[in-house]
Structures are given as C-alpha cells and as structure tokens.
Design a protein around this motif. Sequence first.
Motif, PDB file in Angstrom:
ATOM      1  N   ASP A   1      10.406   8.196 -39.553  1.00  0.00           N
ATOM      2  CA  ASP A   1      10.986   9.336 -38.841  1.00  0.00           C
ATOM      3  C   ASP A   1      12.323   9.731 -39.459  1.00  0.00           C
ATOM      4  O   ASP A   1      13.167   8.883 -39.737  1.00  0.00           O
ATOM      5  N   VAL A   2      12.516  11.023 -39.677  1.00  0.00           N
ATOM      6  CA  VAL A   2      13.785  11.508 -40.229  1.00  0.00           C
ATOM      7  C   VAL A   2      14.463  12.509 -39.297  1.00  0.00           C
ATOM      8  O   VAL A   2      15.514  13.028 -39.618  1.00  0.00           O
ATOM      9  N   SER A   3      13.900  12.775 -38.149  1.00  0.00           N
ATOM     10  CA  SER A   3      14.422  13.846 -37.304  1.00  0.00           C
ATOM     11  C   SER A   3      15.593  13.415 -36.422  1.00  0.00           C
ATOM     12  O   SER A   3      16.380  14.257 -36.000  1.00  0.00           O
ATOM     13  N   THR A   4      15.730  12.124 -36.135  1.00  0.00           N
ATOM     14  CA  THR A   4      16.680  11.720 -35.102  1.00  0.00           C
ATOM     15  C   THR A   4      18.137  11.678 -35.546  1.00  0.00           C
ATOM     16  O   THR A   4      19.002  12.163 -34.837  1.00  0.00           O
ATOM     17  N   LEU A   5      18.445  11.111 -36.684  1.00  0.00           N
ATOM     18  CA  LEU A   5      19.851  10.935 -37.048  1.00  0.00           C
ATOM     19  C   LEU A   5      20.265  11.665 -38.313  1.00  0.00           C
ATOM     20  O   LEU A   5      21.419  11.572 -38.729  1.00  0.00           O
TER      21      LEU A   5
ATOM     22  N   LEU B   1      18.130  10.220 -50.830  1.00  0.00           N
ATOM     23  CA  LEU B   1      19.050  10.666 -49.802  1.00  0.00           C
ATOM     24  C   LEU B   1      20.478  10.675 -50.289  1.00  0.00           C
ATOM     25  O   LEU B   1      20.862   9.846 -51.107  1.00  0.00           O
ATOM     26  N   LYS B   2      21.248  11.597 -49.749  1.00  0.00           N
ATOM     27  CA  LYS B   2      22.685  11.608 -49.972  1.00  0.00           C
ATOM     28  C   LYS B   2      23.342  11.123 -48.697  1.00  0.00           C
ATOM     29  O   LYS B   2      23.147  11.695 -47.622  1.00  0.00           O
TER      30      LYS B   2
ATOM     31  N   PHE C   1      27.254   9.096 -51.778  1.00  0.00           N
ATOM     32  CA  PHE C   1      26.471   8.339 -52.743  1.00  0.00           C
ATOM     33  C   PHE C   1      24.994   8.633 -52.516  1.00  0.00           C
ATOM     34  O   PHE C   1      24.612   9.172 -51.472  1.00  0.00           O
ATOM     35  N   ILE C   2      24.186   8.293 -53.494  1.00  0.00           N
ATOM     36  CA  ILE C   2      22.741   8.524 -53.428  1.00  0.00           C
ATOM     37  C   ILE C   2      22.018   7.197 -53.213  1.00  0.00           C
ATOM     38  O   ILE C   2      22.333   6.191 -53.860  1.00  0.00           O
ATOM     39  N   ILE C   3      21.046   7.211 -52.307  1.00  0.00           N
ATOM     40  CA  ILE C   3      20.142   6.079 -52.095  1.00  0.00           C
ATOM     41  C   ILE C   3      18.739   6.543 -52.454  1.00  0.00           C
ATOM     42  O   ILE C   3      18.312   7.636 -52.049  1.00  0.00           O
ATOM     43  N   GLU C   4      18.041   5.706 -53.207  1.00  0.00           N
ATOM     44  CA  GLU C   4      16.648   5.960 -53.577  1.00  0.00           C
ATOM     45  C   GLU C   4      15.998   4.613 -53.839  1.00  0.00           C
ATOM     46  O   GLU C   4      16.695   3.590 -53.860  1.00  0.00           O
TER      47      GLU C   4
ATOM     48  N   ASP D   1      15.609  15.253 -51.801  1.00  0.00           N
ATOM     49  CA  ASP D   1      14.417  15.485 -52.612  1.00  0.00           C
ATOM     50  C   ASP D   1      13.200  15.259 -51.735  1.00  0.00           C
ATOM     51  O   ASP D   1      12.961  14.148 -51.285  1.00  0.00           O
ATOM     52  N   GLY D   2      12.455  16.309 -51.451  1.00  0.00           N
ATOM     53  CA  GLY D   2      11.299  16.201 -50.569  1.00  0.00           C
ATOM     54  C   GLY D   2      11.710  16.242 -49.113  1.00  0.00           C
ATOM     55  O   GLY D   2      12.774  16.750 -48.757  1.00  0.00           O
ATOM     56  N   ASN D   3      10.854  15.674 -48.256  1.00  0.00           N
ATOM     57  CA  ASN D   3      11.153  15.681 -46.826  1.00  0.00           C
ATOM     58  C   ASN D   3      10.775  14.355 -46.152  1.00  0.00           C
ATOM     59  O   ASN D   3      10.566  14.319 -44.955  1.00  0.00           O
TER      60      ASN D   3
END
Length: 129
Positions: free
Chosen positions: A49-53, A73-74, A83-86, A107-109
């Motif tokens: 899930d990416v909608s909450t925070l 993610l940034k 910073f970037i996490i991947e 990048d993407g969703n």
Amino acid sequence: MNTDQAGTIKNYLKAIRLINIEDDKCAFETGRIPIRQHINANYFFAQTDVSTLEKIPHPAPRRQYVITLKGKLKFTVSNGETFIIEPGITLIANDTAGEGHTWEIVDGNEWERIYIPLEEDTDDYFILD
C-alpha cells in the motif's frame, strides 16, 4: 552472490539510516550493514500500500529495517535533505520521534517492501561511511 566489478565478494550491503536530531528534526546517515549478519527480530511483514503515508510527514512507528523489493522513492527528512531508496539499499528507520520524514514514489506507482522490526535494545549493525 554479492560481488563487485572485479569479481571479489563484498562484505556489506548499502544502507541509509534515519535518525532523530535536535529540535524534533530528522536527518539521515549513509553507510552499510554487514552481510550474513543475524538480526535479532521476531517477525517481519510485507506491504504494498502506498496511499496512507506518501507525502505526509511522519516518524517511524518503531525501529525497523525496510527492505525495498520494487519501487524507487525519494525520501525527504525534516531537516530538508533528500535521498533515494530503491532495491539494493536497506533503509534503517530509527527516527521514532519528532517530525520524521516523507517519501514519494519517483518511478512507477508501486512500492513493495518488507519491514523487519527490531527489538528494543537490538543493535542495528549500521556502519557509518
């Protein structure tokens, strides 16, 4: 096997650790964690899930490793740095108080990740660069 371009075995994974600093702010440190290190954790869980925070400032709910499986993610910490996490970079969330951090997918969703909560006084094995 984790090897570098010369074919030698690397003994560390790249890591970024979120930390609390003065005035209820959050910052980050770059470093590494040793491979084959036993982590004192009782459980883990996955999340997509990416909608909450997303884009909402928040501290980490507990000390934990966050292992990204998919997504880029940034992160922005409350002192203003980013910073970037991947995949391939372990996030150690240690910013359990104050303003915390925000993140957004760049990048993407999707963000597929595994959380490994750390026991209260457990070493996170982070080595500062």
